[in-house]
Design a protein around this motif. Structure first.
Motif, PDB file in Angstrom:
ATOM      1  N   GLY A 168       0.326  -1.404   0.175  1.00  0.00           N
ATOM      2  CA  GLY A 168      -0.106  -0.293  -0.160  1.00  0.00           C
ATOM      3  C   GLY A 168       0.957   1.078   0.080  1.00  0.00           C
ATOM      4  O   GLY A 168       0.669   2.268  -0.493  1.00  0.00           O
ATOM      5  N   SER A 169       1.854   0.717   0.619  1.00  0.00           N
ATOM      6  CA  SER A 169       2.733   2.287   0.640  1.00  0.00           C
ATOM      7  C   SER A 169       3.341   2.742  -0.505  1.00  0.00           C
ATOM      8  O   SER A 169       3.441   3.824  -0.928  1.00  0.00           O
ATOM      9  N   ASP A 229      -4.612  -3.257  -0.942  1.00  0.00           N
ATOM     10  CA  ASP A 229      -3.402  -3.897  -0.975  1.00  0.00           C
ATOM     11  C   ASP A 229      -4.595  -5.383  -0.436  1.00  0.00           C
ATOM     12  O   ASP A 229      -5.106  -6.084   0.291  1.00  0.00           O
ATOM     13  N   LYS A 244      -3.545  -7.749   2.567  1.00  0.00           N
ATOM     14  CA  LYS A 244      -4.791  -7.809   3.892  1.00  0.00           C
ATOM     15  C   LYS A 244      -5.825  -8.750   3.520  1.00  0.00           C
ATOM     16  O   LYS A 244      -5.394  -9.651   4.235  1.00  0.00           O
ATOM     17  N   ASP A 286      -7.925   5.173   0.256  1.00  0.00           N
ATOM     18  CA  ASP A 286      -6.330   4.450   0.258  1.00  0.00           C
ATOM     19  C   ASP A 286      -7.752   3.572   1.172  1.00  0.00           C
ATOM     20  O   ASP A 286      -7.988   3.415   2.349  1.00  0.00           O
TER      21      ASP A 286
HETATM   22  C1  LIG Z   1      -1.843  -1.249   5.431  1.00  0.00           C
HETATM   23  C2  LIG Z   1      -1.884   0.174   5.024  1.00  0.00           C
HETATM   24  C3  LIG Z   1      -0.955   0.922   4.597  1.00  0.00           C
HETATM   25  C4  LIG Z   1       0.500   0.595   4.181  1.00  0.00           C
HETATM   26  O1  LIG Z   1       0.376  -0.935   2.834  1.00  0.00           O
HETATM   27  P1  LIG Z   1       1.759  -1.223   3.248  1.00  0.00           P
HETATM   28  O2  LIG Z   1       1.135  -2.916   2.057  1.00  0.00           O
HETATM   29  O3  LIG Z   1       2.125  -1.747   4.886  1.00  0.00           O
HETATM   30  O4  LIG Z   1       2.842  -1.059   2.425  1.00  0.00           O
HETATM   31  C5  LIG Z   1      -1.780   2.187   3.695  1.00  0.00           C
HETATM   32  N1  LIG Z   1      -2.698   2.133   4.115  1.00  0.00           N
HETATM   33  C6  LIG Z   1      -3.622   1.540   5.109  1.00  0.00           C
HETATM   34  C7  LIG Z   1      -4.737   2.234   5.267  1.00  0.00           C
HETATM   35  C8  LIG Z   1      -3.556   0.797   5.576  1.00  0.00           C
HETATM   36  O5  LIG Z   1      -4.123   0.040   6.007  1.00  0.00           O
END
Ligand SMILES: *Cc1c(COP(=O)(O)O)cnc(C)c1O
Length: 486
Positions: A144-145, A296, A299, A266
């Motif tokens: 996600g980053s 992601d 997740k 996001d």
């Molecule tokens: C986990 C998360 C991120 C970061 O994602 P990574 O996969 O850890 O790089 C960004 N935004 C939200 C809302 C997240 O839950």
């Protein structure tokens, strides 16, 4: 030595698979959290001086034992932590296949099958998020980053065509971006890495339900305009990391539209809700208006880390952001109607990230995933009810399975000190993993998230039991919860 002989390989694979199967079958018997002792681990590693090679069997056992002993077992059914799920079985298989075939996803012509699988997935996910199938584009990212970083770069390129060539220093006005104070801190890193600087991130206060305050947002944008900044991008978070809160996506889309700003959602974790018919309205009716989306797969889709996805409905913007001309990259696909991955991504040499998503989806189907997500939502509801029945007070309101709570019974039950002590005791018992967090105006809470597809009602009840045990240790004045009154 780099390639083992056929006989040893056959034996080694059997050993490897027995190690993996043992882990999957027995992790629930392990302590969830390890002893944290860096010296012990370093002492173990001092033996590994690489002077005398050891057998592949011993090598695998060495690291498997180390991970068994020194890891928070995020794959444990009583890990109630951040969004770190256990891997899908097909995801594990995919990562092994990818390592063996080792496709290079920089140039289309080197890995046409793999690249087309990723594009196929991008279109399917874009469609699930309500995008017009004809304009969907996107790329797989490390997580996600990187997807959020990509969003910022594409927003900059979209608003300032000269950004890519001349950089931030050439911009007529300094761009600023807006995220709720509960939003993800990867935007701070993205702002640093893009040259805007972290001070360009406006952390907008939240209302009493922890959603971004529209009034505060609109006021800050107006003030920034007066002060000569360029309001560039609004980020709606769909499932905050702290309390699982979904910002008012449609309202934020309206503000972005009115202000002529890039709108990013996001949905790294909460995006999973878009895959379940009954939950789609939590996001749809807003998210499809996003210029870009972060999702992601590592997740809620439970594939091995890392598998981020950046989606956009501007099919030209990734190319404008990342295309560079080289004299050495393969040209075999020149003139074909294909996407060259390295012109669409921050990365260059790139692992075949999409395969773990593809194989998992092929075998589970959208329906299998919908069932999994519904199960976790139900476990979140079960946890809320069980906590309330034991006089813990749930303080966040979200349909998603993240539960933030304090102790209604104890006089210090809302203080960081008390809640830290409870969490410390629970984690030290080894029975479960939870954490403390701060939400809203810094309110300390205990946070428990459902992230494991194997977490059932018995695990939820075990967590509440161990919390109650920790609470009774904390105080001799505690007389017990009058649950009949609830
Ligand atoms: C986990 C998360 C991120 C970061 O994602 P990574 O996969 O850890 O790089 C960004 N935004 C939200 C809302 C997240 O839950």
């Amino acid at each position: 030595m780099l390639m083992l002989d056929g006989h040893t390989r056959a034996e080694m694979w059997r050993h490897l698979i027995s190690v993996i199967e043992k882990y999957l079958n027995e992790v629930h018997t392990a302590r969830v959290a390890p002893e944290l002792d860096a010296d012990k681990i370093r002492a173990l590693l001092r033996e590994c001086d690489f002077q005398r090679p050891i057998s592949p069997f011993d090598a695998i056992s060495l690291v498997a034992d180390g991970m068994w002993q020194y890891q928070v077992h995020t794959t444990h059914p009583r890990y109630f932590g951040l969004f770190n799920p256990p891997s899908t079985t097909m995801g594990i298989a995919a990562d092994a296949l990818v390592a063996a075939f080792n496709p290079q996803l920089a140039a289309w012509s080197h890995s046409p099958f793999a690249t087309e699988i990723e594009q196929h997935l991008i279109r399917h996910f874009g469609y699930r998020f309500g995008y017009d199938p004809w304009t969907i584009d996107g790329t797989f990212t490390s997580g996600g980053s990187e997807a959020n970083h990509t969003a910022l770069l594409t927003a900059l390129t979209h608003s300032f065509p000269e950004f890519g060539e001349d950089g931030v220093r050439a911009l007529p006005e300094q761009p600023v971006i807006y995220v709720s104070s509960e939003g993800h801190h990867s935007f701070l890193k993205a702002a640093r890495a893009s040259g805007l600087g972290a001070a360009a991130v406006r952390e907008i206060p939240v209302d009493d339900r922890l959603k971004m305050s529209l009034e505060a947002l609109v006021a800050r944008i107006a003030r920034d305009r007066v002060e000569g900044f360029k309001p560039l991008m609004i980020v709606a978070t769909a499932g905050t990391a702290g309390a699982g809160i979904i910002d008012p996506i449609a309202d934020l889309a309206n503000v972005a539209e009115r202000e002529g700003m890039w709108f990013h959602v996001d949905a790294a974790w909460g995006g999973g809700a878009a895959l379940v018919p009954g939950l789609r309205p939590l996001l749809l009716g807003g998210i499809e208006r996003a210029d870009s989306i972060t999702f992601d797969a590592h997740k809620w889709l439970s594939v091995p880390m890392g598998a981020g996805i950046y989606l956009t409905r501007h099919p030209e913007v990734l190319e404008r952001t990342f295309r560079v001309a080289t004299g050495y990259m393969p040209r075999d696909a020149a003139g074909m109607d294909v996407i060259e991955p390295y012109t669409h991504s921050i990365q260059w040499s790139r692992r075949f990230i999409g395969l773990k998503v593809f194989l998992s989806l092929l075998v589970a189907g959208w329906d299998g995933y919908a069932e999994h997500i519904r199960h976790q939502i139900a476990m979140g509801d079960h946890l809320r009810r069980s906590l309330e029945a034991s006089c813990w007070e749930v303080v966040n309101r979200t349909p998603l399975p993240v539960v933030c709570f304090v102790d209604r019974e104890h006089p210090d039950g809302r203080t960081a000190e008390y809640l830290d002590a409870i969490v410390h005791t629970v984690v030290a018992f080894g029975e479960a993993w939870i954490s403390t967090a701060r939400i809203g105006a810094g309110q300390p809470v205990i946070r428990a998230g459902i992230t494991n597809y194997r977490t059932g009602p018995e695990n939820v009840e075990a967590l509440v039991a161990v919390l109650n045990q920790a609470r009774s240790r904390e105080s001799d004045i505690y007389v017990g919860c009058n649950s009949e009154a609830v």
